[in-house]
Write an enzyme that holds these catalytic residues in place. Structure first.
Site, short mmCIF file in Angstrom:
data_model
loop_
_atom_site.label_atom_id
_atom_site.label_comp_id
_atom_site.label_asym_id
_atom_site.label_seq_id
_atom_site.Cartn_x
_atom_site.Cartn_y
_atom_site.Cartn_z
N MET A 182 126.55 65.86 7.48
CA MET A 182 126.64 64.48 7.98
C MET A 182 126.90 64.51 9.47
SD MET A 182 128.85 62.64 4.92
CE MET A 182 129.98 64.04 4.68
N GLN A 198 122.59 73.70 8.76
CA GLN A 198 121.42 72.86 8.54
C GLN A 198 120.65 72.75 9.85
OE1 GLN A 198 121.10 68.44 8.08
NE2 GLN A 198 120.49 68.98 5.98
N CYS A 228 116.25 63.34 7.12
CA CYS A 228 116.76 62.37 8.09
C CYS A 228 115.64 61.43 8.54
CB CYS A 228 117.35 63.09 9.30
SG CYS A 228 118.04 61.95 10.52
N GLY A 244 128.40 63.18 -0.27
CA GLY A 244 128.30 62.83 1.13
C GLY A 244 129.44 61.96 1.60
#
Length: 329
Positions: free
Chosen positions: A10, A62, A92, A225
């Site tokens: 995140m 990531q 995304c 998340g």
């Protein structure tokens, strides 16, 4: 096959401090960095973001990018840094990410993503995983998702984290894309049915233990998340429920978790890290508890002061624990 409990990458949340905090709460979880673009690594602007504490293992990086060569180069750097996994961001939906030709828009180019996977695997020894959506824009039928999985899996990716919402690339902000497109868990379940040899982990809208149990009846894991940030204790509840007898799983209270994290904060303060960058991750630890509002207010008001130290957290802790003791007296 061991079930996977992962913390979702995140932006502006899962920095190294938050990951250390999570490790104190859920020792057996899989952690991930914020998305880091290949360009920021290659040009040096985010090299400082590659550092992590040894306590974070297992921790994956990531990456965001669409050039096979650049992703391979950055994967080598990640391996040298000691990361345990390369995770590709194919989920995304932000305009900035799309303009750089990575993120969710790459679902429409599975052959390119497959080439990226192949190039990384030819350069790095780390496993390559993908975080993706169930579709984009009007490409939201199951066949579109299955084609993406088929082509990227054939390149050597055997683990997929699937956010069970499609992404609207135009018209919705990233925040809106986390809530407006409906959750379609059945599509994720079908992926597992059709690709039983792949590890399929679901992400999106998971906020309760019963929901986790339901998903684990059909899938290989869950990725949590925003709830981990809003209510960190939810991760502790998962840890206790699924790893009750694990020697790595400390039986602790909220106060004990905070005090454990305070030891990390103390070390970072000595290195010149500002308290506010670490204390902000503590905001939700008392979510739903007596004194939570006072806890957040004290951290928000006193944490950003330039010379703020551990006394800020200690004072807030004394107040919230005092309020709770009075409530139970």
């Amino acid at each position: 096959m061991e079930r996977i409990f992962a913390l979702a990458p995140m932006m502006s949340i899962t920095d190294r401090h938050f990951r250390v905090f999570m490790r104190h709460i859920f020792p057996r979880s899989q952690l991930y960095t914020e998305m880091i673009s290949t360009g920021s690594i290659i040009h040096g602007s985010r090299l400082d973001a590659l550092g992590f504490d040894p306590i974070e293992h297992p921790v994956g990086i990531q990456l965001g990018g669409s050039s096979p060569n650049e992703l391979a180069f950055c994967s080598r750097i990640a391996q040298e840094q000691g990361y345990d996994e390369i995770n590709l961001n194919i989920g995304c939906p932000s305009d900035r990410v799309q303009s750089a030709r990575f993120g969710a828009c790459l679902m429409a180019e599975p052959e390119l993503v497959a080439s990226c996977v192949e190039e990384i695997r030819g350069t790095s020894d780390l496993p390559v995983t993908i975080k993706t959506r169930i579709g984009i824009d009007k490409h939201d039928d199951y066949e579109f998702l299955a084609d993406f999985i088929t082509k990227t899996a054939s390149a050597g990716c055997n683990t997929f984290f699937i956010h069970a919402r499609k992404a609207w690339l135009k018209g919705l902000s990233p925040r809106q894309n986390r809530s407006i497109p409906p959750l379609e868990y059945d599509k994720v379940y079908r992926v597992k049915e059709d690709f039983p040899n792949l590890r399929i982990i679901v992400n999106g809208g998971i906020r309760t233990l019963p929901a986790v149990e339901s998903h684990l009846e059909k899938l290989d894991g869950v990725m949590i998340g925003r709830e981990a940030n809003r209510n960190p204790w939810f991760m502790k509840e998962l840890s206790d429920y699924y790893f009750e007898n694990s020697p790595k799983n400390p039986a602790t209270s909220r106060e004990a978790v905070v005090r454990s994290y305070m030891q990390y904060i103390e070390g970072q303060l000595k290195q010149g890290v500002a308290l506010k960058t670490m204390a902000r991750h503590l905001m939700g630890i008392y979510h739903g508890q007596k004194g939570a509002r006072h806890w957040r207010r004290m951290l928000c008001e006193d944490g950003p002061v330039s010379d703020a130290g551990l006394e800020v957290v200690e004072s807030a802790l004394q107040q919230v624990t005092g309020m709770q003791a009075f409530q139970h007296s």
